[in-house]
Design a protein around this motif. Structure first.
Motif, PDB file in Angstrom:
ATOM      1  N   VAL A 278       0.854  -1.182   0.000  1.00  0.00           N
ATOM      2  CA  VAL A 278       0.000   0.000   0.000  1.00  0.00           C
ATOM      3  C   VAL A 278       0.892   1.235   0.000  1.00  0.00           C
ATOM      4  O   VAL A 278       1.898   1.280   0.711  1.00  0.00           O
ATOM      5  CB  VAL A 278      -0.919   0.030   1.246  1.00  0.00           C
ATOM      6  CG1 VAL A 278      -1.726   1.324   1.297  1.00  0.00           C
ATOM      7  CG2 VAL A 278      -1.848  -1.177   1.260  1.00  0.00           C
ATOM      8  N   LEU A 279       0.522   2.225  -0.798  1.00  0.00           N
ATOM      9  CA  LEU A 279       1.210   3.512  -0.756  1.00  0.00           C
ATOM     10  C   LEU A 279       0.405   4.448   0.141  1.00  0.00           C
ATOM     11  O   LEU A 279      -0.678   4.893  -0.240  1.00  0.00           O
ATOM     12  CB  LEU A 279       1.347   4.098  -2.160  1.00  0.00           C
ATOM     13  CG  LEU A 279       2.214   3.296  -3.129  1.00  0.00           C
ATOM     14  CD1 LEU A 279       2.258   3.983  -4.486  1.00  0.00           C
ATOM     15  CD2 LEU A 279       3.618   3.108  -2.589  1.00  0.00           C
ATOM     16  N   PRO A 280       0.901   4.752   1.337  1.00  0.00           N
ATOM     17  CA  PRO A 280       0.148   5.589   2.269  1.00  0.00           C
ATOM     18  C   PRO A 280       0.179   7.049   1.842  1.00  0.00           C
ATOM     19  O   PRO A 280       0.922   7.428   0.925  1.00  0.00           O
ATOM     20  CB  PRO A 280       0.893   5.384   3.588  1.00  0.00           C
ATOM     21  CG  PRO A 280       2.304   5.116   3.169  1.00  0.00           C
ATOM     22  CD  PRO A 280       2.204   4.330   1.885  1.00  0.00           C
ATOM     23  N   PRO A 281      -0.618   7.893   2.472  1.00  0.00           N
ATOM     24  CA  PRO A 281      -0.564   9.325   2.168  1.00  0.00           C
ATOM     25  C   PRO A 281       0.865   9.851   2.266  1.00  0.00           C
ATOM     26  O   PRO A 281       1.611   9.494   3.180  1.00  0.00           O
ATOM     27  CB  PRO A 281      -1.474   9.939   3.233  1.00  0.00           C
ATOM     28  CG  PRO A 281      -2.449   8.851   3.555  1.00  0.00           C
ATOM     29  CD  PRO A 281      -1.661   7.578   3.470  1.00  0.00           C
TER      30      PRO A 281
ATOM     31  N   THR B 282      -3.066   8.432  -5.649  1.00  0.00           N
ATOM     32  CA  THR B 282      -3.901   8.121  -6.808  1.00  0.00           C
ATOM     33  C   THR B 282      -3.655   6.729  -7.382  1.00  0.00           C
ATOM     34  O   THR B 282      -4.311   6.347  -8.352  1.00  0.00           O
ATOM     35  CB  THR B 282      -3.637   9.145  -7.923  1.00  0.00           C
ATOM     36  OG1 THR B 282      -2.243   9.086  -8.270  1.00  0.00           O
ATOM     37  CG2 THR B 282      -3.997  10.550  -7.475  1.00  0.00           C
ATOM     38  N   ILE B 283      -2.727   5.963  -6.818  1.00  0.00           N
ATOM     39  CA  ILE B 283      -2.381   4.668  -7.412  1.00  0.00           C
ATOM     40  C   ILE B 283      -3.562   3.692  -7.430  1.00  0.00           C
ATOM     41  O   ILE B 283      -3.873   3.115  -8.476  1.00  0.00           O
ATOM     42  CB  ILE B 283      -1.178   4.041  -6.680  1.00  0.00           C
ATOM     43  CG1 ILE B 283       0.097   4.835  -6.978  1.00  0.00           C
ATOM     44  CG2 ILE B 283      -0.982   2.586  -7.102  1.00  0.00           C
ATOM     45  CD1 ILE B 283       0.552   4.760  -8.413  1.00  0.00           C
ATOM     46  N   PRO B 284      -4.262   3.446  -6.305  1.00  0.00           N
ATOM     47  CA  PRO B 284      -5.331   2.442  -6.372  1.00  0.00           C
ATOM     48  C   PRO B 284      -6.656   3.036  -6.847  1.00  0.00           C
ATOM     49  O   PRO B 284      -7.000   4.174  -6.496  1.00  0.00           O
ATOM     50  CB  PRO B 284      -5.451   1.971  -4.918  1.00  0.00           C
ATOM     51  CG  PRO B 284      -5.064   3.162  -4.107  1.00  0.00           C
ATOM     52  CD  PRO B 284      -4.024   3.902  -4.916  1.00  0.00           C
ATOM     53  N   PRO B 285      -7.414   2.285  -7.641  1.00  0.00           N
ATOM     54  CA  PRO B 285      -8.799   2.693  -7.893  1.00  0.00           C
ATOM     55  C   PRO B 285      -9.624   2.497  -6.632  1.00  0.00           C
ATOM     56  O   PRO B 285      -9.317   1.650  -5.797  1.00  0.00           O
ATOM     57  CB  PRO B 285      -9.247   1.741  -9.006  1.00  0.00           C
ATOM     58  CG  PRO B 285      -8.389   0.524  -8.820  1.00  0.00           C
ATOM     59  CD  PRO B 285      -7.069   1.017  -8.286  1.00  0.00           C
TER      60      PRO B 285
ATOM     61  N   ASN C  47      -7.634   5.503 -10.769  1.00  0.00           N
ATOM     62  CA  ASN C  47      -6.682   4.794 -11.623  1.00  0.00           C
ATOM     63  C   ASN C  47      -7.214   3.405 -11.986  1.00  0.00           C
ATOM     64  O   ASN C  47      -6.660   2.379 -11.588  1.00  0.00           O
ATOM     65  CB  ASN C  47      -5.338   4.694 -10.893  1.00  0.00           C
ATOM     66  CG  ASN C  47      -4.225   4.187 -11.781  1.00  0.00           C
ATOM     67  OD1 ASN C  47      -4.234   4.413 -12.986  1.00  0.00           O
ATOM     68  ND2 ASN C  47      -3.264   3.504 -11.189  1.00  0.00           N
ATOM     69  N   MET C  48      -8.273   3.382 -12.782  1.00  0.00           N
ATOM     70  CA  MET C  48      -8.934   2.118 -13.112  1.00  0.00           C
ATOM     71  C   MET C  48      -8.203   1.350 -14.208  1.00  0.00           C
ATOM     72  O   MET C  48      -8.254   0.126 -14.254  1.00  0.00           O
ATOM     73  CB  MET C  48     -10.386   2.378 -13.512  1.00  0.00           C
ATOM     74  CG  MET C  48     -11.228   2.970 -12.384  1.00  0.00           C
ATOM     75  SD  MET C  48     -12.991   3.077 -12.787  1.00  0.00           S
ATOM     76  CE  MET C  48     -12.983   4.408 -13.993  1.00  0.00           C
TER      77      MET C  48
END
Length: 436
Positions: free
Chosen positions: A207-210, A237-240, A246-247
């Motif tokens: 996971v990329l956190p804030p 913005t990485i995960p939809p 980011n779909m």
């Protein structure tokens, strides 16, 4: 009348009341600042039309009415850190905090929480620089354990396709779409998304956190910004998510209508990260990324989110056979089942390690996709390759990211779910067919 029929009747009445007046519809440009045909970095945008985090406190940069056409000028996925002279060293030095500079947000009048924003894609065009790239970023991508080193393919773009001196004998046709497009989450939805992703991160998930460093806008999302932290921080913005984002759905081409549940007044629509072409899976982590001009039409479907809209949907009702252009005329496909070397743990394995000793894992579609992709890379780099010249493993991985479609073929034949990797043979110029 039943409660459901009452709800449907109320929804229809609201929709008719809010129907757009097409006679008064207008076209609105949402611009970026260009220097030499290339957008300035998001953080240097004087027009205030760029952001690279999601948040409900972002200020609208334009206002639209239902029925209006919006023309977004957009930046590529990595904020123009690469150009025609970039090398693998440039990729290794890239600042990933700048990923996904988005143009917007646009406030759509009349849109309220509980409504659905309908965004019809009318046109996707490459930016004036006509440049694209596909990269392998260390530590990212589906096969990040297999490809730990940086690489780049630099593409020249025109209406007939993308070609590259880094990938001789290959021409990838344009099937442009918006990799990232979405609306703002509300405060409650932001809190829920942050909490669930933080729980996953603490449990060991990827996971990329804030991240406030290099966040735009600085005053809201950057270091010391009003929402740099706390229970409802600016989100990467990485995960939809429920708001879209980011779909990376390659079927979102011109002629389709994207449906987003609204969580805030005006919905707050933004887009960017446009792809010239992409395979289903975008396996290296990037498609053919480009600056672009995106033309859409917006409408509001009143009350529709109350009918069960939890995540975005995509319609292709107006143009028969719309997706046929995405299907190959000729193809070669590899297959994969959930196999791996005994004792090996893939990056996607999220367990306590009890599966590591197994060579066959039950009902694992991710491992089957990995197997199909590895088989495709072996094919492209081996003596049976249909390419005009044998590709390196990195070239094969990148070609798979921009042109190979990973398709789920079965989810029932236990223990071995099967995934197919479909390679369109028409991308090769002067290639050979394997009839063995």
């Amino acid at each position: 009348m039943s409660p459901r029929r009452l709800l449907l009747a109320a929804t229809l009445a609201a929709a008719l009341a809010g129907a757009p007046d097409l006679a008064s519809a207008k076209t609105i440009l949402v611009p970026v600042t260009l220097v030499g045909g290339v957008p300035v970095p998001c953080g240097a945008e004087r027009l205030g039309t760029c952001h690279n985090r999601w948040h409900f406190a972002l200020h609208p940069v334009a206002t639209a009415e239902p029925g209006d056409t919006l023309v977004f000028q957009t930046r590529d996925a990595l904020d123009n850190q690469f150009n025609r002279t970039s090398t693998a060293a440039t990729v290794a030095a890239a600042n990933l905090n700048r990923v996904h500079p988005l143009t917007g947000p646009v406030f759509v009048k009349g849109a309220k929480p509980g409504d659905v924003l309908a965004v019809t894609i009318e046109k996707i065009e490459p930016g004036p620089d006509r440049f694209g790239y596909t990269v392998i970023v260390p530590g990212f991508g589906f096969l990040r354990d297999v490809f730990p080193n940086p690489a780049i393919v630099r593409w020249d773009l025109d209406s007939s396709g993308a070609v590259s001196r880094d990938m001789p004998g290959v021409r990838v046709p344009m099937n442009g779409f918006t990799g990232t497009i979405g609306v703002a989450l509300g405060p409650g939805e932001t809190r829920v998304a942050f909490q669930r992703e933080e729980q996953l991160r603490l449990a060991g998930g990827f996971v990329l956190p804030p991240e406030p460093h290099d966040a735009v806008p600085v005053g809201i999302c950057g270091v010391g910004g009003s929402f740099a932290g706390g229970p409802t921080p600016c989100l990467r913005t990485i995960p939809p998510r429920e708001n879209g984002g980011n779909m990376d759905v390659k079927q979102m081409i011109a002629g389709t209508t994207l449906l987003f549940p609204c969580f805030v007044d005006g919905c707050l629509l933004s887009t960017g990260d446009v792809h010239f072409a992409q395979g289903d899976g975008e396996v290296s982590g990037t498609a053919i990324e480009m600056n672009a001009v995106v033309t859409v039409r917006v409408d509001v479907r009143k009350g529709r989110a109350a009918l069960g809209f939890r995540l975005p949907e995509i319609e292709g009702k107006k143009i028969p056979g719309l997706l046929k252009k995405l299907e190959p005329n000729r193809f070669l496909a590899t297959t994969g089942i959930p196999l791996k070397p005994s004792g090996n743990r893939t990056p996607q394995e999220f367990t306590d390690g009890t599966l590591a000793s197994l060579s066959n894992v039950a009902e694992d579609v991710t491992l089957a996709a990995r197997d199909a992709l590895l088989n495709m890379i072996d094919l492209l780099t081996g003596p049976r390759s249909p390419a005009p010249t044998r590709l390196s493993p990195e070239q094969a991985y990148i070609l798979s990211s921009v042109a190979v479609d990973l398709r789920i073929s079965n989810l029932v034949d236990v223990p071995n779910f099967l995934v197919t990797a479909i390679l369109p043979l028409d991308v090769f110029q002067g290639g050979k067919d394997d009839d063995d």
